[in-house]
Design a protein around this motif. Structure first.
Motif, PDB file in Angstrom:
ATOM      1  N   VAL A 237       0.856  -1.182   0.000  1.00 29.23           N
ATOM      2  CA  VAL A 237       0.000   0.000   0.000  1.00 29.23           C
ATOM      3  C   VAL A 237       0.895   1.237   0.000  1.00 29.23           C
ATOM      4  N   VAL A 238       0.930   1.906  -1.137  1.00 36.78           N
ATOM      5  CA  VAL A 238       1.715   3.138  -1.255  1.00 36.78           C
ATOM      6  C   VAL A 238       0.966   4.253  -0.533  1.00 36.78           C
ATOM      7  N   PRO A 239       1.598   4.937   0.411  1.00 40.04           N
ATOM      8  CA  PRO A 239       0.890   5.997   1.133  1.00 40.04           C
ATOM      9  C   PRO A 239       0.560   7.177   0.217  1.00 40.04           C
ATOM     10  N   GLN A 240      -0.503   7.861   0.562  1.00 37.63           N
ATOM     11  CA  GLN A 240      -0.888   9.041  -0.207  1.00 37.63           C
ATOM     12  C   GLN A 240       0.156  10.138  -0.030  1.00 37.63           C
ATOM     13  N   ALA A 241       0.629  10.673  -1.134  1.00 39.00           N
ATOM     14  CA  ALA A 241       1.619  11.753  -1.063  1.00 39.00           C
ATOM     15  C   ALA A 241       0.991  12.983  -0.406  1.00 39.00           C
ATOM     16  N   PRO A 242       1.731  13.685   0.450  1.00 41.30           N
ATOM     17  CA  PRO A 242       1.176  14.886   1.103  1.00 41.30           C
ATOM     18  C   PRO A 242       0.936  15.995   0.085  1.00 41.30           C
ATOM     19  N   PRO A 243      -0.032  16.873   0.340  1.00 40.94           N
ATOM     20  CA  PRO A 243      -0.320  17.958  -0.600  1.00 40.94           C
ATOM     21  C   PRO A 243       0.875  18.892  -0.777  1.00 40.94           C
ATOM     22  N   VAL A 244       0.996  19.440  -1.955  1.00 40.62           N
ATOM     23  CA  VAL A 244       2.028  20.439  -2.220  1.00 40.62           C
ATOM     24  C   VAL A 244       1.637  21.731  -1.482  1.00 40.62           C
ATOM     25  N   PRO A 245       2.589  22.410  -0.818  1.00 46.29           N
ATOM     26  CA  PRO A 245       2.261  23.645  -0.091  1.00 46.29           C
ATOM     27  C   PRO A 245       1.566  24.675  -0.987  1.00 46.29           C
ATOM     28  N   TYR A 366     -11.793   7.578 -13.569  1.00 40.85           N
ATOM     29  CA  TYR A 366     -10.378   7.970 -13.605  1.00 40.85           C
ATOM     30  C   TYR A 366      -9.809   7.887 -12.193  1.00 40.85           C
ATOM     31  N   LEU A 367      -8.822   7.013 -12.016  1.00 41.27           N
ATOM     32  CA  LEU A 367      -8.204   6.797 -10.719  1.00 41.27           C
ATOM     33  C   LEU A 367      -6.716   7.102 -10.811  1.00 41.27           C
ATOM     34  N   LEU A 368      -6.180   7.742  -9.780  1.00 39.48           N
ATOM     35  CA  LEU A 368      -4.781   8.155  -9.764  1.00 39.48           C
ATOM     36  C   LEU A 368      -3.965   7.317  -8.793  1.00 39.48           C
ATOM     37  N   ASP A 369      -2.690   7.179  -9.115  1.00 37.36           N
ATOM     38  CA  ASP A 369      -1.756   6.575  -8.180  1.00 37.36           C
ATOM     39  C   ASP A 369      -1.615   7.496  -6.965  1.00 37.36           C
ATOM     40  N   PRO A 370      -1.505   6.942  -5.750  1.00 39.31           N
ATOM     41  CA  PRO A 370      -1.408   7.791  -4.557  1.00 39.31           C
ATOM     42  C   PRO A 370      -0.185   8.695  -4.525  1.00 39.31           C
ATOM     43  N   SER A 371       0.825   8.403  -5.333  1.00 35.30           N
ATOM     44  CA  SER A 371       2.015   9.257  -5.348  1.00 35.30           C
ATOM     45  C   SER A 371       1.753  10.584  -6.050  1.00 35.30           C
ATOM     46  N   VAL A 372       0.629  10.687  -6.742  1.00 39.63           N
ATOM     47  CA  VAL A 372       0.258  11.950  -7.398  1.00 39.63           C
ATOM     48  C   VAL A 372      -0.394  12.837  -6.339  1.00 39.63           C
ATOM     49  N   ALA A 373       0.334  13.851  -5.900  1.00 36.22           N
ATOM     50  CA  ALA A 373      -0.104  14.665  -4.763  1.00 36.22           C
ATOM     51  C   ALA A 373      -1.036  15.785  -5.200  1.00 36.22           C
ATOM     52  N   GLU A 374      -1.947  16.138  -4.319  1.00 36.07           N
ATOM     53  CA  GLU A 374      -2.772  17.322  -4.521  1.00 36.07           C
ATOM     54  C   GLU A 374      -1.851  18.536  -4.664  1.00 36.07           C
ATOM     55  N   GLY A 375      -2.040  19.316  -5.726  1.00 31.07           N
ATOM     56  CA  GLY A 375      -1.213  20.489  -5.953  1.00 31.07           C
ATOM     57  C   GLY A 375       0.025  20.239  -6.791  1.00 31.07           C
ATOM     58  N   SER A 376       0.283  18.966  -7.164  1.00 37.72           N
ATOM     59  CA  SER A 376       1.465  18.668  -7.972  1.00 37.72           C
ATOM     60  C   SER A 376       1.200  19.012  -9.434  1.00 37.72           C
ATOM     61  N   ALA A 377       2.251  19.459 -10.136  1.00 41.06           N
ATOM     62  CA  ALA A 377       2.145  19.897 -11.532  1.00 41.06           C
ATOM     63  C   ALA A 377       2.737  18.849 -12.462  1.00 41.06           C
ATOM     64  N   TRP A 378       2.109  18.683 -13.636  1.00 43.42           N
ATOM     65  CA  TRP A 378       2.498  17.592 -14.524  1.00 43.42           C
ATOM     66  C   TRP A 378       2.519  18.040 -15.983  1.00 43.42           C
ATOM     67  N   VAL A 379       3.278  17.271 -16.759  1.00 40.40           N
ATOM     68  CA  VAL A 379       3.179  17.320 -18.214  1.00 40.40           C
ATOM     69  C   VAL A 379       2.373  16.098 -18.626  1.00 40.40           C
ATOM     70  N   THR A 380       1.291  16.301 -19.381  1.00 40.59           N
ATOM     71  CA  THR A 380       0.432  15.172 -19.734  1.00 40.59           C
ATOM     72  C   THR A 380      -0.275  15.466 -21.047  1.00 40.59           C
TER      73      THR A 380
END
Length: 603
Positions: A237-245, A366-380
């Motif tokens: 169980v990968v823990p949920q990444a903490p939100p980005v400040p 649509y389900l995300l991996d827990p390592s994708v944190a709230e507030g994180s920025a991506w190229v997609t």
């Protein structure tokens, strides 16, 4: 057992259909023979090894108070319908009808039958706790049976079940079984680990697997040396990444779509981003900066289908087994061209969150991996050919319908317990223990009167050992380049006596030696074939893998026989008059020494 009359034929060449080295040797040495894909005949030597595994399992189950019974393999549909497993098992279940058109099945597991047996016979808390077990043939219609006895359509299992009134009783029964399994696998003599596991179609809460450590194993597991944490990869169980400040999110530029021609893969996207849209901080783009969106098609046991999108960092792939565990009882398959045609808003190679989610134009969950944190920025993907969106922020620019534990686990990932990093290894599942709880008891109305005269639902545990699989696992773990090397506890015999040459005196002395060894209580394989060369006999002895090989031949003229340890290859000449005593001492001493102690992670 005399080789001149034993139902045995050894092979010099590997069978064409055998994949693993241990399986090749089991076939070549005449222990098993393929009857059909995933179905094997146990020949006399193989059956002796199988029965010894059964004996070890039976002794340890009896020691914890288990009572043995045996259910039929041919079972009625109704109990499995009541638990919904008639449907949930899908195509893995062997279904058939009798001449009256009544649905039947070949049992893959027997939770339902054990539950009904206790329901029919017991009605009071005073009759519990109870542990029942059987060692019996099971059937699963594997789509791709492989690896011989390791993944077959017919196999032999020990399955046991505990029945208790209270959860505390279930926990105690679970612990008793866990300790019994440690003793079983220690006695079987191979390296193994105990790992946290996913309960799968069995259901239940606490669940652990016993894995034989093997490079040819189908299961991947992880370990943390710092804490002793160990888990099957499906159960990590990968823990949920903490939100980005918030200040970091506020400083992130608005999402912007850019041209990225010919970049339908993560590798080409990274290359194009470095060439056309270099980062402002000076470092190169990496796959970890990208958000990969993978669309799969789920098929449920009733035949209905549903697309599912999984979003995960681009440096990770979807782990097939982790996804399988997450979507069970459904199965999954990659999206094909016909599926994309049904969803024209999905641009293959450029799929982005904009067209995903139950509220989107596609309606695809649509389900995300827990390592994708709230507030994180991506190229997609920007949902257009040759275009990607940069600085797309979760929570600001897009949302998902939830999370899913389906991404690959990599060597060096943080341990879920926070104590260190993970290492990966492979293993063969040998045993699985579950705290089932009340799932089956509720479905089949297994209740008893408690001490207050009130009906309460019984709680159950389920505990399996792959008995036929254990034979294969030991073969894989102990063989060498020339043949099998059985541990003494499982070998088909204690001693393999080889008579060589043409001198009748050699055969007469070998006969006497065999008689004395058997009188001393040892099991003996005797190669008494008169017209077979010594070289062939020696190769067969090494192939069969009996722990002690005794050669009666030229040394007899000097009053000696040769005693060879099959595993180490060590040989020594022993005086004829001392041969029986020394051989018996070798065998008895090895039995007293037992298997090596194996380290296990904490419970």
């Amino acid at each position: 057992m005399r080789l001149s009359t034993l139902f045995l034929r050894t092979l010099r060449e590997d069978p064409a259909d055998a994949e693993l080295p241990g399986h090749k040797l089991l076939v070549r040495a005449g222990y098993v023979r393929r009857a059909a894909p995933g179905v094997y005949t146990w020949l006399p030597l193989g059956l002796k090894v199988l029965r010894k595994v059964e004996t070890v399992v039976r002794e340890e189950m009896d020691a914890i108070g288990g009572q043995e019974l045996s259910f039929p393999a041919l079972l009625p549909r109704d109990p499995y319908e009541a638990t919904n497993r008639w449907t949930e098992y899908g195509p893995n279940l062997f279904r058939l009808q009798d001449r009256k058109g009544v649905d039947m099945l070949l049992g893959p597991t027997h939770e339902e039958m054990f539950t009904l047996a206790v329901k029919d016979m017991f009605s009071s808390y005073k009759e519990l706790p109870l542990t029942l077990y059987q060692i019996q043939t099971k059937y699963r219609d594997e789509a791709r049976p492989r690896a011989g006895l390791l993944r077959g359509r017919e196999f032999i299992m020990k399955d046991s079940y505990s029945f208790d009134v209270e959860d505390a009783g279930l926990e105690a029964a679970y612990q008793r079984h866990r300790e019994a399994y440690v003793r079983i696998f220690d006695r079987l003599g191979f390296d193994y680990v105990i790992v946290y596991a996913d309960s799968g179609a069995m259901g239940g809460s606490a669940s652990e697997e016993f894995l034989a450590v093997s490079p040819v194993g189908e299961d991947t597991f992880v370990r943390c040396a710092a804490s002793g944490y160990a888990a099957n990869v499906e159960a990590v169980v990968v823990p949920q990444a903490p939100p980005v400040p918030a200040d970091v999110v506020a400083a992130t530029p608005a999402a912007h779509v850019e041209d990225t021609p010919d970049s339908p893969t993560i590798e080409t996207l990274v290359a194009q981003s470095d060439a056309l849209h270099p980062r402002t901080d000076g470092r190169a783009w990496t796959a970890a900066d990208t958000l990969k969106n993978v669309v799969v098609l789920l098929t449920y046991p009733d035949g209905s289908t549903e697309p599912l999108a999984v979003g995960l960092p681009g440096d990770r792939g979807v782990d097939a087994k982790r996804l399988e565990a997450q979507v069970a009882p459904a199965t999954w398959a990659p999206f094909e061209e016909k599926d994309f045609a049904a969803y024209p808003m999905l641009v293959k190679g450029y799929i982005g969150p904009g067209t995903l989610g139950t509220g989107s134009s596609s309606g695809i969950r649509y389900l995300l991996d827990p390592s994708v944190a709230e507030g994180s920025a991506w190229v997609t993907g920007a949902d257009e050919h040759g275009k990607h969106v940069y600085d797309l922020v979760l929570g600001r620019d897009f949302t998902a319908d939830g999370t899913i534990q389906a991404a690959e686990i990599h060597e060096g990932d943080p341990s879920p317990d926070g104590a260190g990093t993970l290492t990966l290894a492979r293993g063969i599942e040998m045993g699985h223990i579950f705290q089932l709880g009340r799932k089956y008891a509720e479905a089949l109305d297994l209740r008893v009167l408690d001490e207050h005269g009130k009906l309460v639902t019984v709680t159950m545990g389920s505990y399996g050992v792959g008995v036929s699989r254990a034979v294969a696992a030991v073969a894989e773990a102990t063989h060498d380049d020339v043949g099998l090397c059985w541990p003494r506890a499982l070998a088909p015999a204690d001693v393999h006596v080889v008579a060589t040459g043409k001198d009748q005196a050699v055969f007469e002395h070998a006969e006497g030696l065999v008689a004395e060894l058997e009188a001393a209580g040892l099991e003996v394989v005797y190669d008494d074939r008169p017209k077979v060369s010594p070289g062939v006999k020696f190769k067969d002895a090494e192939l069969l893998g009996v722990p002690t090989i005794v050669v009666v031949g030229r040394g007899l003229a000097d009053g000696t026989v040769e005693v060879k340890d099959r595993r180490s290859g060590e040989r020594r000449e022993v005086a004829v008059e001392r041969a029986v005593g020394e051989i018996v001492a070798d065998v008895r001493g090895a039995h007293l020494t037992g298997a090596p102690v194996v380290a296990h992670p904490p419970a």
